[in-house]
Write a protein that holds these residues in place. Structure first.
Motif, PDB file in Angstrom:
ATOM      1  N   MET A   1     -44.677 -39.997  16.749  1.00 59.76           N
ATOM      2  CA  MET A   1     -44.039 -39.576  15.504  1.00 59.76           C
ATOM      3  C   MET A   1     -44.524 -38.172  15.129  1.00 59.76           C
ATOM      4  O   MET A   1     -45.719 -37.889  15.185  1.00 59.76           O
ATOM      5  N   LEU A   2     -43.594 -37.300  14.753  1.00 61.69           N
ATOM      6  CA  LEU A   2     -43.934 -35.926  14.382  1.00 61.69           C
ATOM      7  C   LEU A   2     -44.838 -35.914  13.156  1.00 61.69           C
ATOM      8  O   LEU A   2     -44.556 -36.586  12.163  1.00 61.69           O
ATOM      9  N   GLN A   3     -45.933 -35.155  13.229  1.00 60.05           N
ATOM     10  CA  GLN A   3     -46.864 -35.016  12.113  1.00 60.05           C
ATOM     11  C   GLN A   3     -47.132 -33.545  11.853  1.00 60.05           C
ATOM     12  O   GLN A   3     -47.034 -32.710  12.756  1.00 60.05           O
ATOM     13  N   LEU A   4     -47.502 -33.222  10.606  1.00 61.05           N
ATOM     14  CA  LEU A   4     -47.839 -31.846  10.264  1.00 61.05           C
ATOM     15  C   LEU A   4     -49.199 -31.487  10.854  1.00 61.05           C
ATOM     16  O   LEU A   4     -50.207 -32.123  10.527  1.00 61.05           O
ATOM     17  N   PRO A   5     -49.261 -30.472  11.709  1.00 62.15           N
ATOM     18  CA  PRO A   5     -50.552 -30.057  12.258  1.00 62.15           C
ATOM     19  C   PRO A   5     -51.277 -29.106  11.310  1.00 62.15           C
ATOM     20  O   PRO A   5     -50.728 -28.721  10.265  1.00 62.15           O
ATOM     21  N   PRO A   6     -52.507 -28.703  11.634  1.00 59.35           N
ATOM     22  CA  PRO A   6     -53.197 -27.695  10.823  1.00 59.35           C
ATOM     23  C   PRO A   6     -52.388 -26.406  10.752  1.00 59.35           C
ATOM     24  O   PRO A   6     -51.599 -26.094  11.655  1.00 59.35           O
ATOM     25  N   GLY A 266     -43.446  -7.393  13.505  1.00 61.14           N
ATOM     26  CA  GLY A 266     -43.259  -8.100  14.763  1.00 61.14           C
ATOM     27  C   GLY A 266     -44.037  -9.391  14.903  1.00 61.14           C
ATOM     28  O   GLY A 266     -44.079  -9.967  15.999  1.00 61.14           O
ATOM     29  N   ALA A 267     -44.659  -9.875  13.824  1.00 58.96           N
ATOM     30  CA  ALA A 267     -45.497 -11.077  13.920  1.00 58.96           C
ATOM     31  C   ALA A 267     -44.654 -12.311  14.226  1.00 58.96           C
ATOM     32  O   ALA A 267     -43.556 -12.483  13.694  1.00 58.96           O
ATOM     33  N   HIS A 268     -45.200 -13.181  15.080  1.00 55.05           N
ATOM     34  CA  HIS A 268     -44.544 -14.430  15.447  1.00 55.05           C
ATOM     35  C   HIS A 268     -45.181 -15.593  14.696  1.00 55.05           C
ATOM     36  O   HIS A 268     -46.380 -15.579  14.408  1.00 55.05           O
ATOM     37  N   GLY A 269     -44.386 -16.609  14.403  1.00 54.74           N
ATOM     38  CA  GLY A 269     -44.881 -17.826  13.789  1.00 54.74           C
ATOM     39  C   GLY A 269     -44.276 -19.046  14.455  1.00 54.74           C
ATOM     40  O   GLY A 269     -43.242 -18.965  15.139  1.00 54.74           O
ATOM     41  N   LYS A 270     -44.936 -20.185  14.295  1.00 58.72           N
ATOM     42  CA  LYS A 270     -44.414 -21.469  14.786  1.00 58.72           C
ATOM     43  C   LYS A 270     -44.673 -22.499  13.700  1.00 58.72           C
ATOM     44  O   LYS A 270     -45.811 -22.665  13.260  1.00 58.72           O
ATOM     45  N   ILE A 271     -43.622 -23.153  13.232  1.00 59.28           N
ATOM     46  CA  ILE A 271     -43.724 -24.020  12.055  1.00 59.28           C
ATOM     47  C   ILE A 271     -43.014 -25.350  12.298  1.00 59.28           C
ATOM     48  O   ILE A 271     -41.884 -25.397  12.798  1.00 59.28           O
ATOM     49  N   THR A 272     -43.681 -26.443  11.919  1.00 58.93           N
ATOM     50  CA  THR A 272     -43.089 -27.773  11.910  1.00 58.93           C
ATOM     51  C   THR A 272     -42.442 -28.014  10.545  1.00 58.93           C
ATOM     52  O   THR A 272     -43.087 -27.833   9.514  1.00 58.93           O
ATOM     53  N   SER A 278     -38.080 -30.991  12.709  1.00 62.70           N
ATOM     54  CA  SER A 278     -37.827 -29.993  13.741  1.00 62.70           C
ATOM     55  C   SER A 278     -38.971 -28.985  13.752  1.00 62.70           C
ATOM     56  O   SER A 278     -39.825 -28.962  12.852  1.00 62.70           O
ATOM     57  N   VAL A 279     -38.978 -28.159  14.775  1.00 61.98           N
ATOM     58  CA  VAL A 279     -39.975 -27.104  14.925  1.00 61.98           C
ATOM     59  C   VAL A 279     -39.240 -25.795  15.145  1.00 61.98           C
ATOM     60  O   VAL A 279     -38.287 -25.727  15.935  1.00 61.98           O
ATOM     61  N   ILE A 280     -39.657 -24.745  14.455  1.00 64.34           N
ATOM     62  CA  ILE A 280     -38.991 -23.451  14.569  1.00 64.34           C
ATOM     63  C   ILE A 280     -39.990 -22.372  14.972  1.00 64.34           C
ATOM     64  O   ILE A 280     -41.202 -22.522  14.795  1.00 64.34           O
ATOM     65  N   ARG A 281     -39.448 -21.291  15.523  1.00 70.24           N
ATOM     66  CA  ARG A 281     -40.233 -20.086  15.766  1.00 70.24           C
ATOM     67  C   ARG A 281     -39.652 -18.964  14.911  1.00 70.24           C
ATOM     68  O   ARG A 281     -38.429 -18.839  14.792  1.00 70.24           O
ATOM     69  N   THR A 282     -40.533 -18.152  14.332  1.00 71.05           N
ATOM     70  CA  THR A 282     -40.106 -17.045  13.490  1.00 71.05           C
ATOM     71  C   THR A 282     -40.624 -15.731  14.065  1.00 71.05           C
ATOM     72  O   THR A 282     -41.685 -15.693  14.682  1.00 71.05           O
TER      73      THR A 282
END
Length: 400
Positions: A1-6, A266-272, A278-282
Motif C-alpha cells: 500500500m502506498l505510504q507517505l515517505p519522509p 532547474g531543481a527537480h522534485g519527486k512527490i507522492t 500517484s507519484v509525480i516528478r517536478t
C-alpha cells in the motif's frame, strides 16, 4: 500500500565563479554582483507555491547545492533557512547540508554558516594535486583544500564531506592513492569518491582529455576501495563512504525513493500524492533570468491576492514541468534509485514507496537471480558482489 515517505528539500543556487570543463550541472559563471536577496526571495516564493505537496509532513533533510552555494553570504543563507522553517516545520534532528568550494569560501565564514543553521558541509576538493586541479578548471589549490577541511572541523559541524574524483586526466595509480591518503588524513566523517565521467554538453566532451586506461581505472577502484575499508570507511552507496553513523541522510532519502521538493533554477522534485495515489516528478525553470522573472510574477500575484499558499501549486509560476510516473514504470524507477545502496532491499519498502505488490518484480528478479546478480528470501532482495558491479544488467531484466 502506498505510504507517505519522509520529505526532504533540495535548494539549487546556480552560480559559480567559472564553469568547470567536466560539469554538466545547471550552473552559470558569475558575472558581476550576484542577486542574493532577490534570489532568496524567489526561492521562498517558489517553496510557498509547492506547499500542497507537503501534506502535513516535517522536513527531514535540506541540501543546498549548486553551482556554488558558498558564493552566498551567511546572512542570506540564514534568511533562507528561517524562511523555509516558517513555511514547513523542521524535524528536531534535521540534517542541513551546504556545498562549498575551497576557492570561494572565506574560511572565517565557516562558523557563520554553522551559526546560520547549516549542520553539514560538502566540500568540493576533487583532487589534492596541483596539475589535476588546473586540468579540472578548479580555482583552488591543494593547500586551500587542506585548510578548508581543517576549518570545517574547527567550526563544529556535525559532519562534513570531502568530494574526491579519480580516473582524472593522466592520473597514475600512485597519484590516485595519494589523494585518498591526503583526504583521510583530514578525518572527514564522510567521503564521496567517484570516477570522472565525460558527460555530453561539457568542454571535456568536445575536447576529451587523456584518461587512464581501463586496467589502470580498475586497479585504482579496487585498491581504493580496500584502502578506505581498512581505514574504517564503510561503502554504503556506489560512490559514498562514511564512518559509522555519518551517512548522508539526504542522499539516503533519494536512493530509498523518498520524497523531495526541489526549489531553485532547474531543481527537480519527486512527490507522492496520497489524494491521487500517484507519484509525480517536478522540474523548475532552468535559467536564472527566467526564474527571477517568474518570481516577480508570483510575488505580484500574491500581493494582489490572485494566489494563496493553499492554491499556489495549482498556478505554479516556477514549474517547467510536472510529470506523473506511470504505473508500468514505477518498479524500474524505484530500482534505478534503490540499487545504488549496498544494503538489502526490503520488499515492504518497495510496496510502501510504489503502491505496487512486490510480486510485480518476480519475473525480473528471477532473471537477475539466475545470473547470480541477486539473492532473495521472503522479505528482502540483496545484490551479490557481482550484482553491485553490474547494476545496469539487473535493470535490463525489467525492460523486456
Amino acid at each position: 500500500m502506498l505510504q507517505l515517505p519522509p520529505l526532504s528539500l533540495y535548494i539549487h543556487i546556480p552560480w559559480c565563479v567559472q564553469k568547470c570543463p567536466y560539469c554538466d550541472f545547471n550552473s552559470h559563471g558569475q558575472h558581476g554582483e550576484l542577486p542574493q536577496q532577490a534570489y532568496v526571495d524567489a526561492l521562498l516564493a517558489d517553496l510557498a507555491q509547492d506547499m500542497d505537496y507537503v501534506q502535513g509532513r516535517q522536513l527531514h533533510t535540506i541540501f543546498i547545492g549548486g553551482g556554488t552555494p558558498s558564493l552566498f553570504d551567511a546572512k542570506q543563507i540564514e534568511r533562507l533557512l528561517l524562511g523555509v522553517q516558517a513555511l514547513i516545520p523542521f524535524e528536531r534532528d534535521i540534517e542541513i547540508t551546504m556545498e562549498a568550494n575551497p576557492g570561494t569560501l572565506e574560511h572565517d565564514d565557516f562558523s557563520a554558516y554553522r551559526a546560520a543553521g547549516v549542520t553539514r558541509l560538502s566540500i568540493g576538493v576533487q583532487s589534492f594535486a596541483k596539475d589535476k586541479l588546473n586540468l579540472l578548471g578548479r580555482i583552488h589549490d591543494q593547500n586551500e583544500a587542506v585548510v578548508a577541511a581543517q576549518k570545517a572541523k574547527e567550526a563544529d559541524y556535525l559532519s562534513f564531506n570531502l568530494d574526491l574524483m579519480h580516473g582524472l586526466p593522466n592520473q597514475s595509480f600512485s597519484e590516485a592513492m595519494h589523494d585518498i591518503d591526503t583526504a583521510v588524513s583530514l578525518a572527514p566523517p564522510h567521503l564521496s569518491w567517484y570516477q570522472l565521467t565525460i558527460e555530453p554538453n561539457t568542454l571535456f566532451h568536445s575536447k576529451p582529455p587523456q584518461l587512464p586506461d581501463d586496467e589502470d581505472l580498475w586497479q585504482i577502484y579496487q585498491q581504493g576501495q580496500q584502502k578506505l575499508a581498512a581505514l574504517g570507511y564503510e561503502q554504503y552507496e556506489i560512490s559514498a563512504y562514511a564512518k559509522p553513523g555519518f551517512q548522508c541522510r539526504h542522499n539516503l532519502n533519494y536512493w530509498q525513493f523518498g520524497d523531495y521538493l526541489g526549489i531553485g533554477c532547474g531543481a527537480h522534485g519527486k512527490i507522492t500524492l496520497m489524494d491521487e495515489t500517484s507519484v509525480i516528478r517536478t522540474v523548475k525553470i532552468k535559467h536564472p533570468k527566467g526564474y527571477l522573472a517568474s518570481a516577480e510574477t508570483a510575488l505580484s500575484a500574491n500581493k494582489s491576492h490572485e494566489a494563496s499558499p493553499s492554491t499556489a501549486n495549482k498556478a505554479n509560476h516556477f514549474a517547467a514541468s510536472v510529470t506523473p510516473i506511470l504505473s508500468e514504470d514505477m518498479g524500474l524507477e524505484y530500482l534505478m534509485n534503490r540499487l545504488r545502496l549496498m544494503t538489502p532491499i526490503p520488499k515492504t519498502e518497495f510496496e510502501q514507496r510504489t503502491g505496487q505488490a512486490h510480486s510485480s518484480l518476480d519475473i525480473g528478479m528471477a532473471k537477475a537471480e539466475s545470473r547470480g546478480l541477486i539473492t532473495q528470501d521472503e522479505t528482502h532482495w540483496q545484490l551479490t558482489s557481482k550484482g553491485h558491479m553490474f547494476v545496469n544488467d539487473i535493470l535490463s531484466q525489467f525492460l523486456d
